[in-house]
Motif scaffolding. Structure first.
Motif, PDB file in Angstrom:
ATOM      1  N   ASP A  26     -11.510 -25.802  39.201  1.00 53.30           N
ATOM      2  CA  ASP A  26     -10.233 -25.532  39.852  1.00 53.30           C
ATOM      3  C   ASP A  26      -9.324 -26.730  39.624  1.00 53.30           C
ATOM      4  O   ASP A  26      -9.761 -27.752  39.085  1.00 53.30           O
ATOM      5  N   THR A  27      -8.101 -26.623  40.063  1.00 50.01           N
ATOM      6  CA  THR A  27      -7.214 -27.773  39.984  1.00 50.01           C
ATOM      7  C   THR A  27      -7.685 -28.826  40.971  1.00 50.01           C
ATOM      8  O   THR A  27      -8.219 -28.498  42.044  1.00 50.01           O
ATOM      9  N   GLU A  42      -6.752 -28.796  44.804  1.00 48.38           N
ATOM     10  CA  GLU A  42      -7.537 -28.071  45.804  1.00 48.38           C
ATOM     11  C   GLU A  42      -8.683 -28.905  46.384  1.00 48.38           C
ATOM     12  O   GLU A  42      -9.134 -28.642  47.487  1.00 48.38           O
ATOM     13  N   SER A  59      -6.973 -38.712  34.838  1.00 52.52           N
ATOM     14  CA  SER A  59      -5.902 -38.555  35.812  1.00 52.52           C
ATOM     15  C   SER A  59      -5.602 -39.902  36.460  1.00 52.52           C
ATOM     16  O   SER A  59      -6.530 -40.639  36.822  1.00 52.52           O
ATOM     17  N   ASP A 101      -5.192 -27.708  30.359  1.00 49.84           N
ATOM     18  CA  ASP A 101      -4.224 -28.100  31.377  1.00 49.84           C
ATOM     19  C   ASP A 101      -3.939 -26.921  32.281  1.00 49.84           C
ATOM     20  O   ASP A 101      -3.887 -25.777  31.827  1.00 49.84           O
ATOM     21  N   ALA A 102      -3.757 -27.184  33.569  1.00 50.39           N
ATOM     22  CA  ALA A 102      -3.365 -26.134  34.505  1.00 50.39           C
ATOM     23  C   ALA A 102      -1.878 -25.845  34.306  1.00 50.39           C
ATOM     24  O   ALA A 102      -1.108 -26.721  33.926  1.00 50.39           O
ATOM     25  N   TRP A 126      -1.553 -34.026  40.289  1.00 47.33           N
ATOM     26  CA  TRP A 126      -0.780 -33.185  39.383  1.00 47.33           C
ATOM     27  C   TRP A 126       0.223 -34.084  38.692  1.00 47.33           C
ATOM     28  O   TRP A 126       0.590 -35.136  39.201  1.00 47.33           O
TER      29      TRP A 126
END
Length: 128
Positions: free
Chosen positions: A26-27, A30, A51, A70-71, A111
């Motif tokens: 998941d991202t 979350e 990140s 990438d999301a 993000w």
């Protein structure tokens, strides 16, 4: 692995924390707070580089899995939105993304914007 469909990242994270599922993809948004609290361990990030919010977490590629992903987050509206409304939303989102809260969120909540400055979205056109 067996795919288990969830209605969102929060229910999946709760099942991960509760031991009902052994892992999730998941991202980081979350799960980053659960990671920081020690409730889950983020094993790898899927981007091409680490990140800034998780500098100690390796990429999948660093972990021996040659995959990057990438999301994508998008804004959606109904077909036929008036162009002036699309432009108004475009300006408001561009202004918000240039603001200090968005800059802070890009390093604290995992993000990031790929390119600084004005977003590059445009109204999508239906494919024919």
């Amino acid at each position: 692995m067996t795919h288990v469909a969830y209605r969102g990242g929060a229910p999946a994270a709760q099942d991960l924390i509760g031991g009902q599922v052994p892992l999730m993809v998941d991202t980081a948004v979350e799960t980053i707070e659960h990671h920081r609290a020690g409730k889950v361990r983020i094993l790898a990030v899927t981007g091409a580089q680490r990140s800034k919010a998780l500098p100690d977490v390796p990429t999948l590629k660093e972990s021996g899995i040659d995959v990057t992903a990438d999301a994508f987050f998008g804004l959606y509206g109904p077909p036929g939105m008036p162009p002036e409304l699309v432009q108004r939303i475009d300006r408001a989102v561009a202004d918000a993304l240039r603001g200090p809260r968005a800059r802070s969120a890009s390093t604290t909540s995992a993000w990031c914007r790929r390119t600084p400055g004005r977003p590059s979205w445009r109204p999508s056109r239906p494919r024919t």
